[in-house]
Design an enzyme around this catalytic site. Structure first.
Site, PDB file in Angstrom:
ATOM      1  N   ARG A  84       0.827  -1.208   0.000  1.00 12.01           N
ATOM      2  CA  ARG A  84       0.000   0.000   0.000  1.00 12.01           C
ATOM      3  C   ARG A  84       0.856   1.251   0.000  1.00 12.01           C
ATOM      4  O   ARG A  84       1.951   1.267   0.565  1.00 12.01           O
ATOM      5  CB  ARG A  84      -0.865   0.045   1.264  1.00 12.01           C
ATOM      6  CG  ARG A  84      -1.963  -0.996   1.294  1.00 12.01           C
ATOM      7  CD  ARG A  84      -2.808  -0.850   2.533  1.00 12.01           C
ATOM      8  NE  ARG A  84      -1.987  -0.813   3.733  1.00 12.01           N
ATOM      9  CZ  ARG A  84      -2.380  -0.282   4.885  1.00 12.01           C
ATOM     10  NH1 ARG A  84      -3.582   0.255   4.999  1.00 12.01           N
ATOM     11  NH2 ARG A  84      -1.591  -0.301   5.933  1.00 12.01           N
ATOM     12  N   SER A 146       8.528  -4.871   6.161  1.00 14.16           N
ATOM     13  CA  SER A 146       8.344  -5.882   7.213  1.00 14.16           C
ATOM     14  C   SER A 146       9.212  -7.127   7.026  1.00 14.16           C
ATOM     15  O   SER A 146       8.706  -8.244   6.851  1.00 14.16           O
ATOM     16  CB  SER A 146       6.869  -6.265   7.267  1.00 14.16           C
ATOM     17  OG  SER A 146       6.103  -5.097   7.343  1.00 14.16           O
ATOM     18  N   ASP A 200       6.977  -3.474  10.659  1.00 18.05           N
ATOM     19  CA  ASP A 200       5.538  -3.345  10.945  1.00 18.05           C
ATOM     20  C   ASP A 200       5.219  -3.455  12.440  1.00 18.05           C
ATOM     21  O   ASP A 200       4.278  -2.836  12.930  1.00 18.05           O
ATOM     22  CB  ASP A 200       4.694  -4.346  10.121  1.00 18.05           C
ATOM     23  CG  ASP A 200       5.191  -5.780  10.198  1.00 18.05           C
ATOM     24  OD1 ASP A 200       6.245  -6.028  10.820  1.00 18.05           O
ATOM     25  OD2 ASP A 200       4.531  -6.668   9.634  1.00 18.05           O
TER      26      ASP A 200
HETATM   27  C1  BGC Z   1       9.490 -10.638   9.202  1.00 15.47           C
HETATM   28  C2  BGC Z   1       9.312  -9.527  10.206  1.00 15.47           C
HETATM   29  C3  BGC Z   1       7.874  -9.036  10.198  1.00 15.47           C
HETATM   30  C4  BGC Z   1       6.910 -10.206  10.345  1.00 15.47           C
HETATM   31  C5  BGC Z   1       5.453  -9.774  10.301  1.00 15.47           C
HETATM   32  C6  BGC Z   1       8.442 -11.724   9.402  1.00 15.47           C
HETATM   33  O1  BGC Z   1       8.536 -12.682   8.396  1.00 15.47           O
HETATM   34  O2  BGC Z   1      10.772 -11.203   9.304  1.00 15.47           O
HETATM   35  O3  BGC Z   1      10.200  -8.465   9.965  1.00 15.47           O
HETATM   36  O4  BGC Z   1       7.704  -8.127  11.241  1.00 15.47           O
HETATM   37  O5  BGC Z   1       7.142 -11.156   9.338  1.00 15.47           O
HETATM   38  O6  BGC Z   1       5.152  -9.124   9.120  1.00 15.47           O
END
Ligand code: BGC
Length: 470
Positions: A84, A146, A200
């Site tokens: 997004r 994320s 995130d």
């Molecule tokens: C990532 C994280 C992220 C989480 C939720 C994981 O696979 O390594 O950085 O916060 O997913 O999105």
């Protein structure tokens, strides 16, 4: 096509036997919590961080929002269910937000990184055209990315490795903000600067802290899983930044990686192992693979296939769709668990109609499938609770709010309650906590971090490295 496997009289006892490894005792979750704490401490210590599995990345976010944040910010949200672009207007107590979802094709998710970042820049440009933002002056941007990143400052972060469905070439070990700025420069038609890179979980914590000042933990239970929390600087052995006030920093734990040194093998099932072997990142993110939305449906699918092969479900029939990896979506679990005997398994019947198995579905099957789903969900929720209780016990404040977001947590009918119950059981009795849905952390949280970064920048405070003359 529907094909027949061996048929045996289905009984709940046999299903219970298949599922016994998912029904774990309180002592097992306590053990998970103890190992997790130890692994987290290894990640925080300068001596052991290099070999630690849980990296405990300092995020350079040191202050929670105080309500004084104002201005227009762009935000990007990459790494969850959708990509997004957002425009957020912070006006003190109120926040306005507009956003647009842009699909990311499978090809982009596993293609070359340059293509991915060019696509992101083109989505920003499209969004700015739609919202008349071109020519409106320099816009600060918060990038919710994320994936595990080792940060050197608020807006410099190296991708350590891809997780979930992404595996783009040429991005690992690179500063993703630099890659974004390069893609923006290649276009030359947009005037934006990424002032903050955030996970995130951090957006989730910040967004909830805006409303509830007791928030010190952010958890994502979505496509992937992870948690961050506010840690005292003197407990962060790896901290290289300045040691002035506030003497705290948000740590992105990257707990999804828990178990990749074999320390959770005592509870992983054959299905967990098979899912890992078939994944894009074998041997990695093992805790995530038992908990998050990207894998839960697949756990259930494999258990169902196993039950069919033993003649325990659907009169021994499978279907091509049930036999297709990743085709049993995690959202099906939420639907199936919502059903009751009274509404005659209406939702479960729709799911198995979609999978081409309606002809063979009995009411007993519906009950048994629901039982299988409930144990897989319960284990996921309890494992996440072991993680949350470990953080709450470590922070040891009397009343902490845990901010949670993610599609799994939002749409599952019982996840919240399961987590409340198990966290309570695993928590030191003198402590109290709340678990609260955090609204749109990836947007509002990113804007809040960007706003704080902007303030730091204008006050010349360390933690933010400008990349332009602006
Ligand atoms: C990532 C994280 C992220 C989480 C939720 C994981 O696979 O390594 O950085 O916060 O997913 O999105």
């Amino acid at each position: 096509m529907v094909h027949q496997k061996c048929v045996r009289k289905p009984t709940r006892k046999c299903i219970e036997n298949v599922m016994k490894d998912y029904d774990l005792e309180k002592g097992t979750y306590e053990r998970v919590g103890r190992i997790l704490l130890d692994e987290m401490e290894q990640g925080l210590s300068r001596d052991t961080n290099a070999s630690a599995v849980i990296k405990m990345f300092p995020t350079y976010v040191r202050a929670l929002p105080d309500g004084s944040e104002r201005g227009n910010f762009l935000a990007l949200d990459l790494g969850g269910t959708n990509f997004r672009v957002l425009l957020i207007t912070l006006k003190g107590a109120s926040v306005e937000m507009e956003n647009k979802i842009y699909p990311i094709s499978q090809e982009l998710m596993i293609g070359h990184g340059t293509k991915l970042f060019d696509h992101i820049a083109s989505c920003i440009s499209d969004f700015m055209t739609d919202h008349n933002l071109k020519g409106a002056g320099h816009l600060p941007l918060g990038f919710t990315f994320s994936f595990p990143c080792a940060q050197d400052s608020l807006n410099v972060g190296r991708l350590v490795q891809w997780t979930k469905g992404f595996a783009c070439e040429g991005v690992q070990n690179q500063d993703v903000v630099k890659l974004l700025h390069e893609a923006i420069a290649r276009r030359g038609d947009i005037d934006v600067e990424c002032v903050a890179l955030l996970n995130d979980t951090v957006g989730c914590l910040m967004s909830c802290a805006f409303l509830d000042h007791n928030t010190e933990i952010g958890v994502i239970l979505g496509t992937g899983t992870n948690a961050c929390y506010m840690e005292k600087l003197d407990r962060v052995g790896t901290w290289d930044g300045d040691r002035g006030e506030p003497q705290q920093v948000i740590i992105n734990t990257e707990w999804g990686a828990f178990g990749s040194n074999g320390c959770l093998d005592f509870l992983r099932t054959d299905v967990d192992k098979a899912i890992d072997e078939a994944s894009l990142n074998p041997g990695k993110q093992l805790y995530e693979k038992m908990i998050s939305g990207m894998y839960m449906g697949e756990i259930v699918r494999r258990v169902l296939v196993k039950c069919v092969s033993q003649g325990l479900l659907f009169e021994g029939h499978s279907s091509d769709l049930l036999d297709t990896p990743a085709r049993f979506y995690t959202k099906y679990i939420s639907e199936i668990e919502k059903d009751t005997d009274e509404d005659e398994f209406r939702r479960t019947k729709i799911v198995f109609e979609e999978l081409g198995l309606e002809e063979h579905l009995t009411d007993d099957d519906c009950r048994n499938v629901q039982y299988i789903c409930s144990l897989v969900s319960q284990r996921a929720a309890y494992l996440a609770s072991a993680g949350i209780a470990t953080l709450l016990n470590r922070i040891e404040k009397p009343n902490i709010t845990v901010a949670v977001d993610g599609s799994l947590y939002r749409y599952h009918p019982y996840f919240h309650q399961l987590m409340m119950d198990k966290t309570r059981q695993l928590l030191k009795p003198e402590l109290n906590f709340h678990i609260r849905l955090s609204e749109d952390g990836s947007g509002r949280g990113a804007a809040l971090v960007a706003a704080v970064a902007h303030r730091y920048h204008s006050q010349g405070i360390h933690g933010y490295k400008p990349t332009t003359n602006g």
